[in-house]
Design an enzyme around this catalytic site. Structure first.
Site, PDB file in Angstrom:
ATOM      1  N   HIS A   1      -5.909  -1.135  18.511  1.00 41.19           N
ATOM      2  CA  HIS A   1      -5.347  -0.182  17.543  1.00 41.19           C
ATOM      3  C   HIS A   1      -6.543   0.556  16.950  1.00 41.19           C
ATOM      4  CE1 HIS A   1      -2.969   1.436  14.224  1.00 41.19           C
ATOM      5  NE2 HIS A   1      -3.933   1.037  13.412  1.00 41.19           N
TER       6      HIS A   1
ATOM      7  N   ARG B   1       4.168   4.292  10.773  1.00 39.36           N
ATOM      8  CA  ARG B   1       4.481   5.609  10.229  1.00 39.36           C
ATOM      9  C   ARG B   1       5.526   6.363  11.054  1.00 39.36           C
ATOM     10  NH1 ARG B   1       0.521   8.251   7.522  1.00 39.36           N
ATOM     11  NH2 ARG B   1      -0.957   6.872   8.534  1.00 39.36           N
TER      12      ARG B   1
ATOM     13  N   TYR C   1      -6.407   9.499   0.246  1.00 36.46           N
ATOM     14  CA  TYR C   1      -6.882  10.222   1.440  1.00 36.46           C
ATOM     15  C   TYR C   1      -6.830  11.742   1.294  1.00 36.46           C
ATOM     16  CZ  TYR C   1      -4.774   5.765   2.916  1.00 36.46           C
ATOM     17  OH  TYR C   1      -4.372   4.461   2.990  1.00 36.46           O
TER      18      TYR C   1
ATOM     19  N   CYS D   1      -2.896   7.533 -16.622  1.00 38.40           N
ATOM     20  CA  CYS D   1      -4.091   7.903 -17.403  1.00 38.40           C
ATOM     21  C   CYS D   1      -5.302   7.902 -16.493  1.00 38.40           C
ATOM     22  CB  CYS D   1      -4.267   6.927 -18.544  1.00 38.40           C
ATOM     23  SG  CYS D   1      -2.921   7.056 -19.691  1.00 38.40           S
ATOM     24  N   GLU D   2      -5.281   8.787 -15.543  1.00 37.70           N
ATOM     25  CA  GLU D   2      -6.393   8.869 -14.601  1.00 37.70           C
ATOM     26  C   GLU D   2      -6.352  10.248 -13.952  1.00 37.70           C
ATOM     27  OE1 GLU D   2      -7.196   5.181 -12.652  1.00 37.70           O
ATOM     28  OE2 GLU D   2      -8.182   6.200 -10.984  1.00 37.70           O
TER      29      GLU D   2
END
Ligand code: LLP
Length: 380
Positions: free
Chosen positions: A149, A229, A269, A299-300
């Site tokens: 993989h 996915r 990403y 809060c970021e």
């Protein structure tokens, strides 16, 4: 064999759909084994319905392997040794294992999802394969399969290279080989102009190698693929309410009540997700489009759904919207809820499965009490 990589979305209802569609499953932890069994997968069978696949065993995983007699795919020589030790205590465990090999190259949609090459922690390094095969033999184990993989969100060009590498490595394994796994990594379209993967062409490349190998070995070789996915990304939508619309210098921000606690792909990403506004009034009138930055409540500063991989905000064209309207964030079915967290003490979201137009609540929204369950204040 299609073996679903449940890390993409392990909701029991999704696992049940996958099982009923005839696919098998992998598990990277005792928790994923538990999920698979709860969704009705049998632990043992041929081919094994559940494979434990990882680069390490932790104590919970070893316990699950021993309890259910699970097939294991080992990503490190130490795993081989530890499985052999377990088997010495539990002789009923199979003497067959498969090995995950790093073919020396990798590819992913981000450096963080590239799982091959010399900087990767994954798999047995291809040059170490002979030593690992010898180790397995000394430990009384038969290596019956190879698994490669190279990364998540790879492209066709790189994925096709893996088949040739797998076939070359398989010849080192010799007559015990009966399975090749192409791993996962199939890309899905996130943007309008992303092209869909040609699965038939991909299958043809791997099946060709499989056939040649089966001929050379004189016995059947099974081909497995391990998509995560590809099976779930496009079917999931994160619904969130717009709670503020404000201007900051030249930017318009929509602030919504979901954050990277619900979908961390953009902050991790710089991943792009398509978005749409669900009009509250349903008046159907065309709305003007403008460039919008979409942020969450955390809060970021990184709590932005529209950012590039370097963390710079990247506006997206969206219709005008008002507070109280719903923003639908698309292609969120893979690695969304699965990577959700309780950061800022936010409960995990509820999950709804829509089957032929009918909604089913398949995960209740966490309660505030769920957030503190198990915690305690020591009494002096
Ligand atoms: N097999 C193995 C051994 C894996 O490590 C993975 C993903 C898969 C299969 C499934 O890969 P897929 O078909 O979904 O690409 N959080 C990242 C993706 C991490 C993938 C981890 N391993 C993201 O949101 O893009």
């Amino acid at each position: 064999v299609v073996r679903y990589a449940q890390k993409a979305n392990g909701n029991l209802a999704v696992l049940d759909l996958v099982r009923r569609a005839g696919a098998l499953v992998d598990a990277v932890s005792a928790g994923e084994v538990h999920r698979a069994i709860a969704a009705g997968f049998r632990p043992e069978g041929d081919p094994p319905p559940i494979v434990y696949t990882a680069d390490i065993f932790d104590s919970d995983a070893l316990e699950a392997v021993a309890e259910y007699g699970l097939a294991v795919n080992c990503g490190s020589p130490d795993m081989v040794t530890q499985y052999a030790e377990l088997r010495a205590r539990r002789p009923s465990l199979s003497d067959r294992i498969t090995l995950r090999v790093n073919p020396g190259f990798g590819h992913g949609h981000s450096r963080k999802t590239n799982t091959g090459g010399e900087h990767s922690k994954h798999g047995v390094w291809h040059e170490e394969l002979p030593a690992c095969l010898a180790l397995a033999q000394r430990a009384g184990l038969r290596v019956t399969g190879l698994h490669l993989h190279i990364g998540s969100g790879a492209d066709m060009e790189h994925l096709a290279l893996v088949a040739g590498a797998a076939a070359r490595l398989a010849r080192q394994v010799g007559p015990s080989l009966a399975m090749l796994s192409a791993g996962g990594g199939l890309p899905t379209p996130y943007r309008d102009d992303d092209v869909e993967m040609n699965v038939d062409a991909y299958f043809a490349v791997w099946d060709g190698e499989r056939r040649r190998l089966a001929e050379a070995l004189g016995h059947p070789v099974r081909l497995e693929i391990e998509p995560g996915r590809y099976l779930v990304a496009e079917s999931g939508t994160l619904l969130t309410e717009i709670r503020a619309v404000k201007r900051v210098a030249s930017h318009t921000f929509y602030l919504v009540d979901a954050g990277f606690n619900n979908l961390p792909r953009p902050v991790l990403y710089g991943a792009y997700h398509p978005m749409a506004v669900v009009p509250a009034s349903g008046d159907g009138r065309e709305r003007a489009l403008h460039e919008v930055v979409v942020g969450g409540p955390l809060c970021e500063s990184g709590d932005i759904f529209t950012q590039d991989a370097g963390g710079l905000v990247r506006a997206q064209r969206l219709p005008e919207a008002r507070v109280g309207e719903i923003l639908a964030i698309g292609c969120a079915g893979a690695y969304g809820a699965a990577m959700g967290s309780n950061y800022n003490a936010k409960p995990l979201a509820g999950e709804v499965l829509v089957v032929r137009g009918k909604p089913h609540l398949v995960r209740a929204r966490q309660s505030l009490d769920d957030l503190i369950r198990g915690e305690s204040i020591p009494v002096e």
